[in-house]
Design an enzyme around this catalytic site. Sequence first.
Site, mmCIF file in Angstrom:
data_model
loop_
_atom_site.group_PDB
_atom_site.id
_atom_site.type_symbol
_atom_site.label_atom_id
_atom_site.label_comp_id
_atom_site.label_asym_id
_atom_site.label_seq_id
_atom_site.Cartn_x
_atom_site.Cartn_y
_atom_site.Cartn_z
ATOM 1 N N LYS A 65 115.382 -38.243 2.499
ATOM 2 C CA LYS A 65 116.542 -37.344 2.658
ATOM 3 C C LYS A 65 116.463 -36.602 3.996
ATOM 4 O O LYS A 65 117.499 -36.327 4.617
ATOM 5 C CB LYS A 65 116.625 -36.349 1.500
ATOM 6 C CG LYS A 65 116.999 -36.979 0.158
ATOM 7 C CD LYS A 65 118.328 -37.703 0.183
ATOM 8 C CE LYS A 65 118.828 -38.068 -1.208
ATOM 9 N NZ LYS A 65 119.950 -39.024 -1.158
ATOM 10 N N ALA A 102 114.326 -45.120 -4.963
ATOM 11 C CA ALA A 102 112.878 -45.140 -4.706
ATOM 12 C C ALA A 102 112.213 -45.729 -5.940
ATOM 13 O O ALA A 102 112.744 -45.611 -7.058
ATOM 14 C CB ALA A 102 112.355 -43.730 -4.448
ATOM 15 N N ASP A 142 125.194 -54.661 -1.991
ATOM 16 C CA ASP A 142 123.816 -54.156 -1.977
ATOM 17 C C ASP A 142 123.566 -53.711 -0.540
ATOM 18 O O ASP A 142 123.577 -54.536 0.386
ATOM 19 C CB ASP A 142 122.848 -55.282 -2.387
ATOM 20 C CG ASP A 142 121.408 -54.796 -2.432
ATOM 21 O OD1 ASP A 142 121.038 -53.914 -1.613
ATOM 22 O OD2 ASP A 142 120.640 -55.289 -3.277
ATOM 23 N N ILE A 191 121.643 -32.872 -10.886
ATOM 24 C CA ILE A 191 122.593 -33.277 -11.929
ATOM 25 C C ILE A 191 121.937 -34.439 -12.670
ATOM 26 O O ILE A 191 121.337 -35.315 -12.035
ATOM 27 C CB ILE A 191 123.923 -33.760 -11.307
ATOM 28 C CG1 ILE A 191 124.560 -32.670 -10.441
ATOM 29 C CG2 ILE A 191 124.889 -34.227 -12.385
ATOM 30 C CD1 ILE A 191 125.849 -33.095 -9.740
ATOM 31 N N TYR A 212 109.471 -35.000 -5.935
ATOM 32 C CA TYR A 212 110.567 -35.653 -5.205
ATOM 33 C C TYR A 212 109.997 -36.562 -4.100
ATOM 34 O O TYR A 212 110.597 -37.548 -3.697
ATOM 35 C CB TYR A 212 111.531 -34.602 -4.642
ATOM 36 C CG TYR A 212 112.902 -35.143 -4.326
ATOM 37 C CD1 TYR A 212 113.690 -35.719 -5.323
ATOM 38 C CD2 TYR A 212 113.427 -35.085 -3.038
ATOM 39 C CE1 TYR A 212 114.953 -36.220 -5.041
ATOM 40 C CE2 TYR A 212 114.688 -35.578 -2.744
ATOM 41 C CZ TYR A 212 115.441 -36.146 -3.751
ATOM 42 O OH TYR A 212 116.690 -36.643 -3.469
HETATM 43 P P1 NAD Z 1 123.445 -42.665 -9.650
HETATM 44 O O1 NAD Z 1 122.278 -43.404 -10.214
HETATM 45 O O2 NAD Z 1 124.634 -42.524 -10.496
HETATM 46 O O3 NAD Z 1 123.878 -43.303 -8.260
HETATM 47 C C1 NAD Z 1 122.984 -43.924 -7.379
HETATM 48 C C2 NAD Z 1 123.686 -45.162 -6.889
HETATM 49 O O4 NAD Z 1 122.934 -45.816 -5.878
HETATM 50 C C3 NAD Z 1 123.908 -46.191 -8.017
HETATM 51 O O5 NAD Z 1 125.274 -46.482 -8.122
HETATM 52 C C4 NAD Z 1 123.133 -47.397 -7.532
HETATM 53 O O6 NAD Z 1 123.748 -48.614 -7.905
HETATM 54 C C5 NAD Z 1 123.187 -47.193 -6.037
HETATM 55 N N1 NAD Z 1 122.200 -47.994 -5.325
HETATM 56 C C6 NAD Z 1 120.832 -47.944 -5.400
HETATM 57 N N2 NAD Z 1 120.306 -48.911 -4.618
HETATM 58 C C7 NAD Z 1 121.346 -49.558 -4.029
HETATM 59 C C8 NAD Z 1 121.451 -50.659 -3.147
HETATM 60 N N3 NAD Z 1 120.367 -51.295 -2.676
HETATM 61 N N4 NAD Z 1 122.691 -51.061 -2.754
HETATM 62 C C9 NAD Z 1 123.808 -50.453 -3.216
HETATM 63 N N5 NAD Z 1 123.770 -49.407 -4.085
HETATM 64 C C10 NAD Z 1 122.551 -48.968 -4.480
HETATM 65 O O7 NAD Z 1 122.858 -41.249 -9.210
HETATM 66 P P2 NAD Z 1 123.498 -40.045 -8.375
HETATM 67 O O8 NAD Z 1 122.672 -38.879 -8.719
HETATM 68 O O9 NAD Z 1 124.941 -39.989 -8.549
HETATM 69 O O10 NAD Z 1 123.134 -40.438 -6.873
HETATM 70 C C11 NAD Z 1 124.090 -40.492 -5.828
HETATM 71 C C12 NAD Z 1 123.544 -39.819 -4.580
HETATM 72 O O11 NAD Z 1 123.456 -38.421 -4.811
HETATM 73 C C13 NAD Z 1 122.158 -40.268 -4.167
HETATM 74 O O12 NAD Z 1 122.086 -40.317 -2.762
HETATM 75 C C14 NAD Z 1 121.283 -39.144 -4.672
HETATM 76 O O13 NAD Z 1 120.055 -39.033 -3.976
HETATM 77 C C15 NAD Z 1 122.198 -37.986 -4.368
HETATM 78 N N6 NAD Z 1 121.854 -36.719 -5.042
HETATM 79 C C16 NAD Z 1 121.710 -36.678 -6.391
HETATM 80 C C17 NAD Z 1 121.379 -35.483 -6.993
HETATM 81 C C18 NAD Z 1 121.184 -35.409 -8.484
HETATM 82 O O14 NAD Z 1 120.533 -34.481 -8.952
HETATM 83 N N7 NAD Z 1 121.726 -36.320 -9.262
HETATM 84 C C19 NAD Z 1 121.217 -34.314 -6.233
HETATM 85 C C20 NAD Z 1 121.395 -34.395 -4.851
HETATM 86 C C21 NAD Z 1 121.708 -35.602 -4.263
#
Ligand code: NAD
Length: 257
Positions: free
Chosen positions: A162, A94, A63, A191, A155
């Site tokens: 970010k 968030a 974590d 995504i 957002y």
């Molecule tokens: P996801 O939900 O699959 O991954 C988010 C991850 O963050 C999860 O594995 C969760 O367990 C982890 N997490 C949250 N709080 C945590 C903590 N306290 N300690 C450890 N892990 C923690 O979603 P995703 O979309 O794959 O997100 C991955 C990254 O990509 C994020 O930074 C997200 O902001 C970024 N992102 C996502 C998108 C999109 O549209 N999906 C676009 C741009 C950027």
Amino acid sequence: MLLEGKKGLVLGIANKRSIAWGIAQAVSREGARLAVTYQGERLEENVRELAESLNDPLILPCDVSKDGDLEALADAILSGFGGLDFVVHAVAFALREELDGEFLNTSREGYRIAQDVSAYSLTAVTRRMVPLMESRGGSVVTLTYLGGERVVPHYNVMGVAKAALEMSVRYLASDLGPKGIRVNAISAGPIKTLAASGVHGLSKMLEYHRTHAPLRKNTEQAEVGDVALFLVSSLSRGVTGEVIHADNGFHVMAMAE
Ligand code: NAD
């Protein structure tokens, strides 16, 4: 293979849709051996199941908001791998209520949590991993989104986190460049993942991207995986402090046709 003999840490796998999983697949295809983490017991089984397809992975809890977890992670990687070549930070969080309505209504606690987990954690993780990477160069990659540069409806507090994350990339790149460690971010298009589903109006967002991005399609997990592969490999040895958009060109548009 681009990453033969290399060892990497990937934080942020929750399930098979996670961007972190797309990246894990891309880098292990090129020969990297990985340490992957799960956040809490709830996600452990998912991560263990997915990791079965990887090459002899380390599977560890973490974590990122807990300093003790980060110390234990660094110790476990040191004893398991003896060092590290790259780190992928794909973690954000968030409170759901902060990702709807107006940014004006952001609570103090909601702001703190988003900054801590989604922005500060990059610095916290990187600091612990620097001693493992120092003697062999290294590459740190994080994930960001256009909502950190410009306003994207709903957002909100995550956009502000970010922005802090992207600036952290530049400061870390400056601090760590003399040690041969590079720090970059990928700004991915939307995504449908677990985290993205928390943003109000995601399906409209996906439709808007698909119809307005120059390449007229949505961003795919594997596209982000391949950009991450470039950033952790020596192909990008001259690149640091950069934010690369993997969004089918969406960010260049100022106005729809
Ligand atoms: P996801 O939900 O699959 O991954 C988010 C991850 O963050 C999860 O594995 C969760 O367990 C982890 N997490 C949250 N709080 C945590 C903590 N306290 N300690 C450890 N892990 C923690 O979603 P995703 O979309 O794959 O997100 C991955 C990254 O990509 C994020 O930074 C997200 O902001 C970024 N992102 C996502 C998108 C999109 O549209 N999906 C676009 C741009 C950027």
